[in-house]
Structure formats: C-alpha cells, structure tokens
Scaffold this motif. Structure first.
Motif, PDB file in Angstrom:
ATOM      1  N   ALA A   2     -44.881  39.323  70.701  1.00  0.00           N
ATOM      2  CA  ALA A   2     -43.455  39.596  70.657  1.00  0.00           C
ATOM      3  C   ALA A   2     -43.193  41.089  70.814  1.00  0.00           C
ATOM      4  CB  ALA A   2     -42.876  39.088  69.352  1.00  0.00           C
ATOM      5  N   GLU A   3     -42.277  41.414  71.730  1.00  0.00           N
ATOM      6  CA  GLU A   3     -41.958  42.829  71.970  1.00  0.00           C
ATOM      7  C   GLU A   3     -40.834  43.321  71.074  1.00  0.00           C
ATOM      8  OE1 GLU A   3     -41.311  43.553  76.111  1.00  0.00           O
ATOM      9  OE2 GLU A   3     -43.098  42.436  76.665  1.00  0.00           O
ATOM     10  N   ALA A 101     -37.256  37.411  66.584  1.00  0.00           N
ATOM     11  CA  ALA A 101     -37.303  36.762  65.267  1.00  0.00           C
ATOM     12  C   ALA A 101     -36.790  35.332  65.377  1.00  0.00           C
ATOM     13  CB  ALA A 101     -36.483  37.552  64.251  1.00  0.00           C
ATOM     14  N   ARG A 102     -35.692  35.155  66.085  1.00  0.00           N
ATOM     15  CA  ARG A 102     -35.148  33.802  66.264  1.00  0.00           C
ATOM     16  C   ARG A 102     -36.131  32.933  67.033  1.00  0.00           C
ATOM     17  NH1 ARG A 102     -30.450  34.981  68.464  1.00  0.00           N
ATOM     18  NH2 ARG A 102     -29.291  34.806  66.524  1.00  0.00           N
ATOM     19  N   ARG A 103     -36.705  33.478  68.105  1.00  0.00           N
ATOM     20  CA  ARG A 103     -37.682  32.718  68.906  1.00  0.00           C
ATOM     21  C   ARG A 103     -38.863  32.280  68.049  1.00  0.00           C
ATOM     22  NH1 ARG A 103     -39.907  36.063  73.260  1.00  0.00           N
ATOM     23  NH2 ARG A 103     -41.115  34.197  73.695  1.00  0.00           N
ATOM     24  N   LEU A 104     -39.351  33.172  67.215  1.00  0.00           N
ATOM     25  CA  LEU A 104     -40.485  32.843  66.358  1.00  0.00           C
ATOM     26  C   LEU A 104     -40.116  31.729  65.377  1.00  0.00           C
ATOM     27  CD1 LEU A 104     -43.075  35.121  64.831  1.00  0.00           C
ATOM     28  CD2 LEU A 104     -41.865  33.593  63.312  1.00  0.00           C
ATOM     29  N   LEU A 105     -39.000  31.888  64.691  1.00  0.00           N
ATOM     30  CA  LEU A 105     -38.609  30.895  63.693  1.00  0.00           C
ATOM     31  C   LEU A 105     -38.314  29.531  64.315  1.00  0.00           C
ATOM     32  CD1 LEU A 105     -36.402  33.087  61.355  1.00  0.00           C
ATOM     33  CD2 LEU A 105     -38.626  32.065  60.829  1.00  0.00           C
ATOM     34  N   GLN A 106     -37.783  29.524  65.522  1.00  0.00           N
ATOM     35  CA  GLN A 106     -37.475  28.251  66.172  1.00  0.00           C
ATOM     36  C   GLN A 106     -38.733  27.446  66.481  1.00  0.00           C
ATOM     37  OE1 GLN A 106     -34.958  29.771  69.349  1.00  0.00           O
ATOM     38  NE2 GLN A 106     -33.189  28.810  68.381  1.00  0.00           N
ATOM     39  N   ARG A 107     -39.876  28.071  66.459  1.00  0.00           N
ATOM     40  CA  ARG A 107     -41.134  27.354  66.672  1.00  0.00           C
ATOM     41  C   ARG A 107     -41.606  26.627  65.418  1.00  0.00           C
ATOM     42  NH1 ARG A 107     -44.899  29.859  71.103  1.00  0.00           N
ATOM     43  NH2 ARG A 107     -43.300  30.397  72.622  1.00  0.00           N
ATOM     44  N   GLY A 108     -40.948  26.879  64.292  1.00  0.00           N
ATOM     45  CA  GLY A 108     -41.417  26.257  63.070  1.00  0.00           C
ATOM     46  C   GLY A 108     -40.377  25.531  62.250  1.00  0.00           C
ATOM     47  N   VAL A 109     -39.122  25.916  62.380  1.00  0.00           N
ATOM     48  CA  VAL A 109     -38.092  25.335  61.528  1.00  0.00           C
ATOM     49  C   VAL A 109     -37.268  24.315  62.322  1.00  0.00           C
ATOM     50  CG1 VAL A 109     -36.298  27.108  61.910  1.00  0.00           C
ATOM     51  CG2 VAL A 109     -36.388  25.896  59.754  1.00  0.00           C
ATOM     52  N   ALA A 110     -36.980  23.194  61.701  1.00  0.00           N
ATOM     53  CA  ALA A 110     -36.235  22.115  62.366  1.00  0.00           C
ATOM     54  C   ALA A 110     -34.730  22.305  62.168  1.00  0.00           C
ATOM     55  CB  ALA A 110     -36.682  20.766  61.841  1.00  0.00           C
ATOM     56  N   ILE A 111     -34.258  23.496  62.512  1.00  0.00           N
ATOM     57  CA  ILE A 111     -32.842  23.853  62.380  1.00  0.00           C
ATOM     58  C   ILE A 111     -32.432  24.548  63.678  1.00  0.00           C
ATOM     59  CG2 ILE A 111     -31.191  25.309  61.122  1.00  0.00           C
ATOM     60  CD1 ILE A 111     -33.078  25.095  58.725  1.00  0.00           C
ATOM     61  N   SER A 155     -50.392  31.960  53.435  1.00  0.00           N
ATOM     62  CA  SER A 155     -50.423  30.926  54.470  1.00  0.00           C
ATOM     63  C   SER A 155     -49.226  31.047  55.398  1.00  0.00           C
ATOM     64  CB  SER A 155     -50.428  29.531  53.839  1.00  0.00           C
ATOM     65  OG  SER A 155     -51.604  29.334  53.113  1.00  0.00           O
ATOM     66  N   PHE A 156     -48.059  31.344  54.821  1.00  0.00           N
ATOM     67  CA  PHE A 156     -46.872  31.521  55.661  1.00  0.00           C
ATOM     68  C   PHE A 156     -47.025  32.736  56.571  1.00  0.00           C
ATOM     69  CE2 PHE A 156     -42.538  33.060  56.470  1.00  0.00           C
ATOM     70  CZ  PHE A 156     -42.078  31.972  57.194  1.00  0.00           C
ATOM     71  N   ARG A 157     -47.529  33.830  56.031  1.00  0.00           N
ATOM     72  CA  ARG A 157     -47.722  35.029  56.841  1.00  0.00           C
ATOM     73  C   ARG A 157     -48.728  34.761  57.955  1.00  0.00           C
ATOM     74  NH1 ARG A 157     -46.195  40.584  57.262  1.00  0.00           N
ATOM     75  NH2 ARG A 157     -47.198  41.103  59.219  1.00  0.00           N
ATOM     76  N   HIS A 158     -49.754  33.971  57.690  1.00  0.00           N
ATOM     77  CA  HIS A 158     -50.720  33.591  58.725  1.00  0.00           C
ATOM     78  C   HIS A 158     -50.001  32.841  59.849  1.00  0.00           C
ATOM     79  CE1 HIS A 158     -54.437  32.312  60.617  1.00  0.00           C
ATOM     80  NE2 HIS A 158     -53.967  31.071  60.606  1.00  0.00           N
ATOM     81  N   TRP A 159     -49.130  31.893  59.495  1.00  0.00           N
ATOM     82  CA  TRP A 159     -48.371  31.156  60.515  1.00  0.00           C
ATOM     83  C   TRP A 159     -47.515  32.120  61.330  1.00  0.00           C
ATOM     84  CZ3 TRP A 159     -43.178  30.804  61.515  1.00  0.00           C
ATOM     85  CH2 TRP A 159     -42.814  29.916  62.525  1.00  0.00           C
ATOM     86  N   VAL A 160     -46.859  33.062  60.666  1.00  0.00           N
ATOM     87  CA  VAL A 160     -46.011  34.053  61.366  1.00  0.00           C
ATOM     88  C   VAL A 160     -46.876  34.855  62.347  1.00  0.00           C
ATOM     89  CG1 VAL A 160     -44.677  36.191  61.079  1.00  0.00           C
ATOM     90  CG2 VAL A 160     -44.215  34.215  59.610  1.00  0.00           C
ATOM     91  N   VAL A 162     -49.863  34.160  63.743  1.00  0.00           N
ATOM     92  CA  VAL A 162     -50.369  33.332  64.842  1.00  0.00           C
ATOM     93  C   VAL A 162     -49.257  33.004  65.816  1.00  0.00           C
ATOM     94  CG1 VAL A 162     -51.291  31.033  65.389  1.00  0.00           C
ATOM     95  CG2 VAL A 162     -52.311  32.387  63.549  1.00  0.00           C
ATOM     96  N   THR A 163     -48.104  32.670  65.301  1.00  0.00           N
ATOM     97  CA  THR A 163     -46.954  32.317  66.157  1.00  0.00           C
ATOM     98  C   THR A 163     -46.476  33.539  66.932  1.00  0.00           C
ATOM     99  OG1 THR A 163     -46.366  30.600  64.590  1.00  0.00           O
ATOM    100  CG2 THR A 163     -44.693  31.225  66.194  1.00  0.00           C
ATOM    101  N   GLU A 164     -46.470  34.688  66.303  1.00  0.00           N
ATOM    102  CA  GLU A 164     -46.039  35.911  66.988  1.00  0.00           C
ATOM    103  C   GLU A 164     -46.964  36.220  68.166  1.00  0.00           C
ATOM    104  OE1 GLU A 164     -45.815  40.671  66.779  1.00  0.00           O
ATOM    105  OE2 GLU A 164     -47.130  39.552  65.434  1.00  0.00           O
ATOM    106  N   ARG A 165     -48.246  36.027  67.992  1.00  0.00           N
ATOM    107  CA  ARG A 165     -49.185  36.306  69.089  1.00  0.00           C
ATOM    108  C   ARG A 165     -48.953  35.353  70.268  1.00  0.00           C
ATOM    109  NH1 ARG A 165     -52.870  37.228  64.724  1.00  0.00           N
ATOM    110  NH2 ARG A 165     -53.701  35.115  64.918  1.00  0.00           N
ATOM    111  N   ALA A 166     -48.416  34.177  69.983  1.00  0.00           N
ATOM    112  CA  ALA A 166     -48.169  33.175  71.032  1.00  0.00           C
ATOM    113  C   ALA A 166     -46.857  33.411  71.785  1.00  0.00           C
ATOM    114  CB  ALA A 166     -48.166  31.782  70.431  1.00  0.00           C
TER     115      ALA A 166
END
Length: 167
Positions: A2-3, A101-111, A155-160, A162-166
């Motif tokens: 993420a830039e 930030a929105r892009r990252l969260l949208q990969r995990g939250v069902a909202i 664990s949450f920070r790990h998900w953040v 890993v998701t950020e790198r993707a």
C-alpha cells in the motif's frame, strides 16, 4: 504494498464501557457524562471524551488522555444511571489512515465501507479474520480506529501486515 497507508498502534488512552440502567433517563445520563449520547452505531465527542455507540444503551468512553481513575470518575458522575467498567487494559487500538486504509479493511470486514454508506462518526462491531473488532471512522481521509481485545492484537496486526503487502 500500500502506497497511501499509515498504520499505528494507539497508546496512552483510557477506555471504559458505560451501560445505561433500564430505568435511566438518556438526557440525564448525557448531562452527567458531558457528551451527547450517540443513538445507534455512531460516535459523539465533547472535549477529550468520545462516546462510541456499540449497542442499545451501551457505549465505549474513549479518551486520548490516560487516567488511572477515569472509569471511577465516570461512575461517580453517572451515579445510579449507569454502570461503568474500565477497559483500558482490555483493548488494543490500531489506527489506519489514508486512501488504502479503506481498501485494506474491505478485504476483511463484511461491511460496505464506501463513503456513501460508512463515513466519519460511524461505528461497526464486526469480525475481521475471525477476530472481534469495534471499528469507527474518524475522518474523510479516511482514518479508521479499530479496537480489539489485547489478547488478539498480535494476530490482528499480523492480518493487517499480510493484507497490506497484498494491496
């Protein structure tokens, strides 16, 4: 990677749960706390104290100022109108800011986090990566704050991460 994303762990805050008693007058409770009670999943702020609506008659009282006795002070102010429980040591709060930030969260939250559906001051209690979170949007940047139980913070920070790198 993420830039346009800033990730930081909040520290030096105080957090308490306020649960209104069934017979409580919401206006009286609001006056005692000194902050308008948000109706529904929203935030409301006065001075350094923000109320985060997490359920009917339940709010998290969040302050940027650490205070060892803030929950006790709140309980003294509200008296028999509500029960107050210190949560400062129970939660970890992560701040995500920037367009990604929105892009990252949208990969995990069902909202639906689209700006037309979820904007500043809105709150959601949900799950991300099987971890319970309380999420609120701070501003239009967008900036989000996510509270999770401290025992799940790593664990949450790990998900953040890993998701950020993707992204």
């Amino acid at each position: 990677m993420a830039e346009d994303l800033s990730i930081s762990t909040r520290s030096g805050f105080s957090l308490a749960t306020i649960m209104a008693r069934k017979s409580s007058d919401p206006e009286a409770l609001s006056r005692k706390i000194g902050v308008p009670l948000p109706s529904g999943p929203r935030t409301s702020k006065a001075g350094s104290l923000m109320l985060i609506g997490t359920g009917p008659g339940v709010w998290l009282a969040f302050s940027d100022k650490p205070a060892i006795d803030s929950a006790e002070q709140l309980q003294a102010r509200v008296g028999a109108l509500a029960s107050v429980s210190d949560q400062s040591s129970a939660y970890s709060v992560l701040r995500l800011a920037g367009h990604d930030a929105r892009r990252l969260l949208q990969r995990g939250v069902a909202i639906d986090l689209h700006p037309s559906q979820f904007g500043p001051g809105q709150v959601a209690t949900s799950m991300i990566a099987h971890i319970g979170v309380i999420l609120w949007q701070v501003d239009d940047l967008p900036t989000y704050e996510i509270a999770t139980f401290r025992s799940f913070a790593e664990s949450f920070r790990h998900w953040v991460d890993v998701t950020e790198r993707a992204l």
